[in-house]
Motif scaffolding. Structure first.
Motif, PDB file in Angstrom:
ATOM      1  N   SER A 126      -4.975 -12.226  -0.209  1.00  0.00           N
ATOM      2  CA  SER A 126      -6.025 -12.943  -1.272  1.00  0.00           C
ATOM      3  C   SER A 126      -7.232 -12.881  -0.132  1.00  0.00           C
ATOM      4  CB  SER A 126      -6.078 -13.850  -2.251  1.00  0.00           C
ATOM      5  OG  SER A 126      -5.985 -15.220  -1.333  1.00  0.00           O
ATOM      6  N   PRO A 127      -8.685 -12.752  -0.741  1.00  0.00           N
ATOM      7  CA  PRO A 127      -8.618 -12.165  -2.032  1.00  0.00           C
ATOM      8  C   PRO A 127      -8.305 -10.656  -2.394  1.00  0.00           C
ATOM      9  CG  PRO A 127     -10.842 -12.834  -0.910  1.00  0.00           C
ATOM     10  CD  PRO A 127      -9.737 -12.764  -0.032  1.00  0.00           C
ATOM     11  N   ALA A 128      -8.506 -10.106  -3.619  1.00  0.00           N
ATOM     12  CA  ALA A 128      -7.785  -8.584  -3.529  1.00  0.00           C
ATOM     13  C   ALA A 128      -8.497  -8.195  -4.943  1.00  0.00           C
ATOM     14  CB  ALA A 128      -6.335  -8.440  -3.617  1.00  0.00           C
ATOM     15  N   TYR A 129      -8.799  -7.012  -4.757  1.00  0.00           N
ATOM     16  CA  TYR A 129      -9.559  -6.298  -5.949  1.00  0.00           C
ATOM     17  C   TYR A 129      -8.033  -5.786  -6.600  1.00  0.00           C
ATOM     18  CZ  TYR A 129     -14.125  -6.399  -3.900  1.00  0.00           C
ATOM     19  OH  TYR A 129     -15.325  -6.723  -3.155  1.00  0.00           O
ATOM     20  N   VAL A 130      -7.969  -5.879  -8.132  1.00  0.00           N
ATOM     21  CA  VAL A 130      -6.834  -5.475  -8.750  1.00  0.00           C
ATOM     22  C   VAL A 130      -7.394  -3.958  -9.662  1.00  0.00           C
ATOM     23  CG1 VAL A 130      -4.879  -5.909  -9.941  1.00  0.00           C
ATOM     24  CG2 VAL A 130      -5.708  -7.522  -8.146  1.00  0.00           C
ATOM     25  N   LEU A 131      -6.802  -3.017  -9.621  1.00  0.00           N
ATOM     26  CA  LEU A 131      -7.238  -1.988 -10.307  1.00  0.00           C
ATOM     27  C   LEU A 131      -6.364  -1.314 -11.256  1.00  0.00           C
ATOM     28  CD1 LEU A 131      -9.524   0.254 -10.815  1.00  0.00           C
ATOM     29  CD2 LEU A 131      -8.934   1.341  -8.929  1.00  0.00           C
ATOM     30  N   ASP A 132      -6.637  -1.489 -12.574  1.00  0.00           N
ATOM     31  CA  ASP A 132      -5.647  -1.089 -13.412  1.00  0.00           C
ATOM     32  C   ASP A 132      -5.811   0.272 -13.903  1.00  0.00           C
ATOM     33  OD1 ASP A 132      -4.221  -0.702 -16.089  1.00  0.00           O
ATOM     34  OD2 ASP A 132      -4.961  -2.601 -16.737  1.00  0.00           O
ATOM     35  N   ALA A 135     -12.120  -2.281 -15.617  1.00  0.00           N
ATOM     36  CA  ALA A 135     -10.780  -1.816 -15.116  1.00  0.00           C
ATOM     37  C   ALA A 135     -10.176  -2.559 -13.668  1.00  0.00           C
ATOM     38  CB  ALA A 135     -10.708  -0.290 -15.040  1.00  0.00           C
ATOM     39  N   MET A 136     -11.173  -3.542 -13.545  1.00  0.00           N
ATOM     40  CA  MET A 136     -10.868  -4.231 -12.237  1.00  0.00           C
ATOM     41  C   MET A 136     -10.976  -5.552 -12.289  1.00  0.00           C
ATOM     42  SD  MET A 136     -12.137  -3.639  -8.201  1.00  0.00           S
ATOM     43  CE  MET A 136     -11.767  -1.815  -8.234  1.00  0.00           C
ATOM     44  N   CYS A 137     -10.113  -6.452 -11.564  1.00  0.00           N
ATOM     45  CA  CYS A 137     -10.476  -7.824 -11.639  1.00  0.00           C
ATOM     46  C   CYS A 137     -10.180  -8.246 -10.214  1.00  0.00           C
ATOM     47  CB  CYS A 137      -9.348  -8.763 -12.491  1.00  0.00           C
ATOM     48  SG  CYS A 137      -7.745  -8.842 -11.941  1.00  0.00           S
ATOM     49  N   VAL A 159      -6.324  -2.749  -4.825  1.00  0.00           N
ATOM     50  CA  VAL A 159      -4.677  -2.367  -4.972  1.00  0.00           C
ATOM     51  C   VAL A 159      -4.579  -1.943  -6.555  1.00  0.00           C
ATOM     52  CG1 VAL A 159      -2.424  -3.496  -5.142  1.00  0.00           C
ATOM     53  CG2 VAL A 159      -4.250  -4.290  -3.625  1.00  0.00           C
ATOM     54  N   ALA A 160      -4.054  -0.790  -6.527  1.00  0.00           N
ATOM     55  CA  ALA A 160      -3.935  -0.281  -7.884  1.00  0.00           C
ATOM     56  C   ALA A 160      -2.741  -0.564  -8.427  1.00  0.00           C
ATOM     57  CB  ALA A 160      -3.840   1.291  -7.721  1.00  0.00           C
ATOM     58  N   VAL A 161      -2.704  -0.797  -9.830  1.00  0.00           N
ATOM     59  CA  VAL A 161      -1.269  -1.234 -10.450  1.00  0.00           C
ATOM     60  C   VAL A 161      -1.179  -0.289 -11.731  1.00  0.00           C
ATOM     61  CG1 VAL A 161      -1.380  -3.635  -9.564  1.00  0.00           C
ATOM     62  CG2 VAL A 161      -2.576  -3.161 -11.673  1.00  0.00           C
TER      63      VAL A 161
END
Length: 482
Positions: A62-68, A326-328, A439-441
């Motif tokens: 962390s931190p990390a951007y999480v892309l849905d 789409a991202m947090c 990081v794409a999930v």
């Protein structure tokens, strides 16, 4: 501003947060409007795309951007289908990497870039250059040359110098450059002054009122190697309704009709801009793409009938509305500090391991954000807190006001929604922090699409004293003639 003769902390409502912020009945719950479609809490733990954020942080830090990914694609399709018959341009400046460029192409959207770097990403992704629009108020000669060589589908010209420069380059390369003329319609969108782009006193475009826009059209038509496609208008960003578009479209279409009448040229296209808003907090109410399309289409149809001109092919640029929600961003809490203030008041500061280097918008635009505890459930009462970063700046604020669990502690994870647009794009190495990964999930799988920077990356451009050392003692003995 709240004011009180005894000091700000005595004012009614001070330290209670903004009027729109309500204390939650359950501090563990999510407000669906603020999060991507797959975000949910399971036993207090936040999951996105079927991936638990504590597990994601354990693997990627962390931190990390999480892309849905599923959410991103669904929003892209919503604009594609809602604006059927339009060309929809994804805003590369909001967030761009090769994976996202490929998603954009796969979902049937076009791509808007505004620098040579963004164009390079599109090229690496194999994006069809005919479906790329190239923006920018000061494109370099190298950038224009590259765009013409690649066969970019439209170059939005922004100055008389650029028209001359582009015409010369196209002639030298024996090519034809498709051009749109960016115009300012004199409409001020109801948004922050730094992201309102159609009023007269700013750097973009040619003024319709001053006559510069018509002159720009004349020069494009007269220039060798340029093909005039139409006019481009953009009134700003974070816009929630079509009222500003109505005024702008009326003025731009009037110029469109004037070009046809006076110059005998029917321009086939028109770009209405976009910059549609998203929900950062509960005070925001974004419109449905199909509703926006219906309203904007009616505006154009009505104005074209009144002017007696054929409707041009329309394009729009949704801006942040696709990638923003789409991202947090997920952070780890490092410290929690209760600061005593005048009059017996206090404020709780929650410090996290990122800050203005990964989200400058709060400091730059006074933007509002929300957040939630992401790593566990809490039974503590809500506490109004401020989430801040680790930078050496008093203005390093991530979330100005939010109700967080009263037992929030070091090691907890907090997640901030709505960080897909401009956060990674505007990220910096301030204080020599390393920019986080993206990081794409999707479907329970997490994959890195932009890796975390390393200290080697940080030092790679630091060439040291490439010119050798200087003996300052020796310089002191050289005398006044040195």
């Amino acid at each position: 501003m709240r004011a009180h003769e005894a000091g700000w902390a005595h004012a009614e409502g001070a330290l209670k947060g903004p009027m729109w912020l309500r204390e939650p009945a359950d501090v563990n719950s999510l407000v669906p409007l603020l999060w991507s479609a797959t975000a949910r809490k399971v036993d207090g733990v936040l999951e996105v795309g079927g991936v638990r954020l504590p597990d994601l942080v354990a693997e990627h830090g962390s931190p990390a951007y999480v892309l849905d990914e599923a959410d991103f694609r669904a929003r892209a399709r919503a604009f594609r289908d809602g604006f059927a018959g339009y060309d929809v341009y994804y805003a590369g400046k909001a967030f761009l990497c090769t994976a996202v460029a490929r998603w954009v192409a796969e979902e049937g959207l076009r791509l808007d870039v505004c620098s040579g770097g963004e164009l390079a990403v599109a090229e690496r992704a194999g994006f069809d250059p005919a479906h790329i629009g190239f923006h920018g108020n000061n494109k370099s000669e190298a950038e224009l040359r590259r765009a013409v060589r690649l066969g970019v589908g439209r170059i939005i010209v922004d100055s008389f110098h650029e028209i001359e420069r582009l015409a010369r380059i196209a002639t030298e390369l024996d090519a034809v450059a498709p051009v749109m003329v960016r115009v300012t319609a004199g409409v001020e969108a109801h948004t922050h002054e730094y992201i309102a782009t159609a009023h007269e006193d700013q750097k973009f475009g040619f003024s319709i009122n001053a006559g510069d826009a018509l002159e720009a059209v004349r020069r494009v038509l007269a220039a060798p190697g340029l093909e005039l496609l139409g006019l481009h208008s953009h009134i700003g960003s974070q816009i929630f309704d079509s009222s500003g578009f109505e005024v702008a479209a009326r003025r731009v279409l009037a110029l469109h009709a004037r070009v046809s009448e006076e110059l005998g040229v029917t321009m086939p296209e028109m770009d209405l801009g976009g910059g549609f808003g998203i929900a950062y907090t509960t005070q925001d109410d974004p419109a449905d793409p199909a509703q926006l399309a219906t309203e904007m289409t009616k505006i154009v149809e009505h104005e074209c009938r009144a002017l007696g001109v054929a409707e041009p092919r329309l394009s729009i640029e949704p801006g942040r509305a696709i990638v923003g929600p789409a991202m947090c961003t997920v952070y780890e809490v490092g410290t929690v500090k209760r600061v005593a203030l005048d009059g017996g008041a206090s404020r709780t500061y929650v410090s996290v391991d990122g800050g203005m280097s990964d989200n400058i918008r709060t400091a730059l635009y006074d933007a509002d954000y929300s957040c939630t505890l992401a790593s566990r459930a809490s039974s503590a009462a809500p506490l109004l807190g401020r989430v801040v970063g680790k930078h050496c700046e008093a203005g390093d604020i991530v979330v100005k006001d939010e109700f967080v669990p009263g037992d929030l502690a070091p090691g907890d994870l907090v997640a901030v929604p709505g960080t897909g647009a401009y956060c990674r794009s505007m990220a910096s190495n301030y204080n020599h922090l390393l920019r986080p990964p993206v990081v794409a999930v999707r479907d329970g799988v997490a994959r890195v699409v932009v890796r975390r920077e390393t200290e080697d990356d940080l030092l790679a451009t630091d060439v040291g004293d490439a010119g050798g050392t200087v003996d300052f003692g020796e310089m002191g003995e050289m005398g006044d003639d040195a």
